[in-house]
Design a protein around this motif. Structure first.
Motif, PDB file in Angstrom:
ATOM      1  N   THR A 120       1.078  -1.210   0.087  1.00 18.06           N
ATOM      2  CA  THR A 120      -0.113  -0.270  -0.073  1.00 18.06           C
ATOM      3  C   THR A 120       0.719   1.105   0.027  1.00 18.06           C
ATOM      4  O   THR A 120       2.189   1.253   0.573  1.00 18.06           O
ATOM      5  CB  THR A 120      -1.016  -0.032   1.380  1.00 18.06           C
ATOM      6  N   SER A 121       0.375   2.460  -0.444  1.00 19.87           N
ATOM      7  CA  SER A 121       0.978   3.608  -0.415  1.00 19.87           C
ATOM      8  C   SER A 121       1.125   4.101   1.013  1.00 19.87           C
ATOM      9  O   SER A 121       2.165   4.695   1.299  1.00 19.87           O
ATOM     10  CB  SER A 121       0.090   4.614  -1.071  1.00 19.87           C
ATOM     11  N   CYS A 124       4.372   2.759   2.348  1.00 22.16           N
ATOM     12  CA  CYS A 124       5.498   3.366   1.462  1.00 22.16           C
ATOM     13  C   CYS A 124       5.495   4.867   2.322  1.00 22.16           C
ATOM     14  O   CYS A 124       6.899   5.183   2.558  1.00 22.16           O
ATOM     15  CB  CYS A 124       5.176   3.662   0.099  1.00 22.16           C
ATOM     16  N   GLN A 125       4.716   5.684   2.500  1.00 16.13           N
ATOM     17  CA  GLN A 125       4.806   6.665   3.427  1.00 16.13           C
ATOM     18  C   GLN A 125       5.399   6.788   4.648  1.00 16.13           C
ATOM     19  O   GLN A 125       6.365   7.295   5.050  1.00 16.13           O
ATOM     20  CB  GLN A 125       3.311   7.385   3.385  1.00 16.13           C
ATOM     21  N   ALA A 367       7.512   3.770  -4.265  1.00 12.32           N
ATOM     22  CA  ALA A 367       6.236   4.244  -3.955  1.00 12.32           C
ATOM     23  C   ALA A 367       5.472   4.610  -5.393  1.00 12.32           C
ATOM     24  O   ALA A 367       4.105   4.288  -5.068  1.00 12.32           O
ATOM     25  CB  ALA A 367       6.194   5.622  -2.873  1.00 12.32           C
ATOM     26  N   ARG A 371       1.641   2.862  -6.011  1.00 18.21           N
ATOM     27  CA  ARG A 371       0.458   4.149  -6.434  1.00 18.21           C
ATOM     28  C   ARG A 371       0.028   3.613  -7.668  1.00 18.21           C
ATOM     29  O   ARG A 371      -1.346   3.590  -7.888  1.00 18.21           O
ATOM     30  CB  ARG A 371       1.047   5.397  -6.271  1.00 18.21           C
ATOM     31  N   TRP A 372       0.711   3.162  -8.571  1.00 18.18           N
ATOM     32  CA  TRP A 372       0.276   2.934  -9.859  1.00 18.18           C
ATOM     33  C   TRP A 372      -0.664   1.569  -9.922  1.00 18.18           C
ATOM     34  O   TRP A 372      -1.651   1.217 -10.300  1.00 18.18           O
ATOM     35  CB  TRP A 372       1.428   2.647 -10.985  1.00 18.18           C
ATOM     36  N   GLU A 374      -1.982   0.362  -7.216  1.00 19.75           N
ATOM     37  CA  GLU A 374      -3.285   0.454  -6.597  1.00 19.75           C
ATOM     38  C   GLU A 374      -4.344   1.160  -7.471  1.00 19.75           C
ATOM     39  O   GLU A 374      -5.656   0.761  -7.268  1.00 19.75           O
ATOM     40  CB  GLU A 374      -3.156   1.780  -5.354  1.00 19.75           C
ATOM     41  N   ASN A 375      -4.138   1.979  -8.495  1.00 22.50           N
ATOM     42  CA  ASN A 375      -4.878   2.476  -9.404  1.00 22.50           C
ATOM     43  C   ASN A 375      -5.405   1.603 -10.461  1.00 22.50           C
ATOM     44  O   ASN A 375      -6.485   1.599 -10.672  1.00 22.50           O
ATOM     45  CB  ASN A 375      -4.338   3.827  -9.808  1.00 22.50           C
ATOM     46  N   HIS A 390      -4.876   8.542  -8.531  1.00 19.41           N
ATOM     47  CA  HIS A 390      -4.781   9.164  -7.289  1.00 19.41           C
ATOM     48  C   HIS A 390      -3.265   8.999  -6.979  1.00 19.41           C
ATOM     49  O   HIS A 390      -2.556   7.996  -7.209  1.00 19.41           O
ATOM     50  CB  HIS A 390      -5.607   8.288  -6.214  1.00 19.41           C
TER      51      HIS A 390
END
Length: 390
Positions: A120-121, A124-125, A367, A371-372, A374-375, A390
């Motif tokens: 998940t992002s 990563c954060q 990250a 994110r790619w 997840e989208n 997003h």
């Protein structure tokens, strides 16, 4: 040109988690790390089978007492040694990346991690903040982006030689999962299990390589919307996919497509990239990494060759073999590991100015891949619907 001269003060004390005798990627990591005298392999927890992992580590030249049963044992013992490892590569199944990376950073150890980085992002954060707090480097093994001709494309785009970018067409396919998984190896089985692989199979396993390379060549393009259509042709892999197509709309009007598949029967594994602008286009494939096909509207097709003096400085600077000899995946991995070593060395020296201008695949690159993904999953799960990025 890279010729083996040391670019850092001394080799980094290096360890591995995973990457043992039965793994698929461990040798690629060692091939990359041990080329330029920038790493010295001293410790490892190579295998879920402790005895097999210890035997393998000794066969690599490690002393038995530094071949550990688990990554926790490695961290505990190595942090107590004055000569303990400074950096560890994580070459384990996807579901372990986050917990191992976090534990290493908490212990003050730099990390090089396989991709996809995490699930998940949000993870990563959290890891990015932890690495920043600890003053540590997290590198990601996007091993194909060390090829000199990738840098050549990036610099030609930067100079405007393609004009306005209009079309991006990319693929990474192979046929090694075209059959069922009845007799599949453990390395295949964990990749098709959502509990161990995460929310994707081929999108995360090979698609993130393609996506990251496009970001290197076309950093100015930003995805606005995407559509992902994915399918498991081998039903036992569902809900994960062994085939996917992703369409992308970029800010400014450019259009893109990524096709990834592990059921391209008969295909031995190929990446293909076409970047098309208003003035010219080029095509590059990892099957012929030494060549870049360059097509200017109204002129004969050109084939640019690695190592030649007409290329950009950034391409020539990372060339290893010279124009007469071919360069391969091992050379690309060596460049990735060299760049990460230089980043760690700069961190150890407190050279923030060097780090600001230094290129390597780090936590932000990892990250971006997550994110790619997840989208893509969000679009596919909505019935291959267009979604805002997003």
């Amino acid at each position: 040109m890279i010729n083996g001269e040391l670019t850092i003060r001394r080799p980094l004390r290096w360890g591995m988690v995973g990457g043992g005798r039965t793994g698929q990627v461990g040798y690629k990591h060692r091939t990359g790390a041990l080329r330029d005298g920038t790493y010295q392999l001293l410790a490892g927890a190579f295998d879920i089978n402790a005895e097999r992992g210890r035997d393998f580590g000794v066969s690599l030249g490690l002393v038995p007492e530094r071949c550990y049963e688990t990554y926790r044992d490695l961290i505990r013992a190595e942090t107590e040694r004055p000569d303990g490892v400074e950096i560890v590569s994580v070459a384990t199944p996807n579901f372990t990346h986050y917990e191992i990376t976090k534990a290493l950073l908490d212990a003050g150890i730099h990390v090089i991690c396989e991709k996809p980085l995490f699930f998940t992002s949000a993870e990563c954060q959290e890891i990015e903040k932890l690495a920043e707090k600890k003053g540590l480097i997290v590198g990601v093994t996007y091993g194909f982006t060390g090829h000199p001709m990738v840098r050549q494309m990036a610099n030609m785009v930067k100079k405007g030689e393609l004009g306005e970018i209009r079309l991006v067409d990319m693929q990474y396919t192979h046929g090694f999962n075209a059959g069922d998984d009845v007799n599949a190896s453990d390395a295949v089985k964990w990749r098709t299990n959502p509990l161990t692989a995460g929310p994707t199979f081929v999108l995360g396993d090979i698609g993130t390589h393609v996506y990251y390379l496009s970001e290197i060549v076309l950093p100015q393009l930003r995805i606005e919307r995407l559509l992902c259509d994915r399918k498991a042709f081998i039903q036992s892999r569902s809900p994960l996919e062994d085939h996917a197509t992703v369409l992308m709309h970029y800010h400014g009007g450019a259009r893109g497509r990524i096709w990834v598949s592990s059921v391209n029967a008969g295909n031995m594994g190929s990446q293909r990239y076409r970047f098309i602008g208003s003035k010219a286009s080029f095509e590059w494939s990892d099957s012929h990494p030494d060549q870049l096909i360059y097509e200017i509207q109204g002129e004969p097709t050109q084939i640019l060759h690695h190592g030649m003096p007409y290329l950009e400085h950034e391409s020539l600077a990372i060339d290893r073999m010279g124009a007469l000899h071919t360069e391969g995946l091992g050379d690309s991995w060596a460049n990735i590991y060299l760049w990460i070593a230089e980043a760690v060395d700069a961190k150890l020296r407190g050279d923030n100015e060097f780090l600001r201008g230094h290129h390597y695949p780090g936590i932000k690159a990892g990250a971006a891949g997550v994110r790619w993904l997840e989208n893509c999953v969000r679009s596919a799960d909505a019935g291959a619907a267009w979604v805002d990025f997003h």
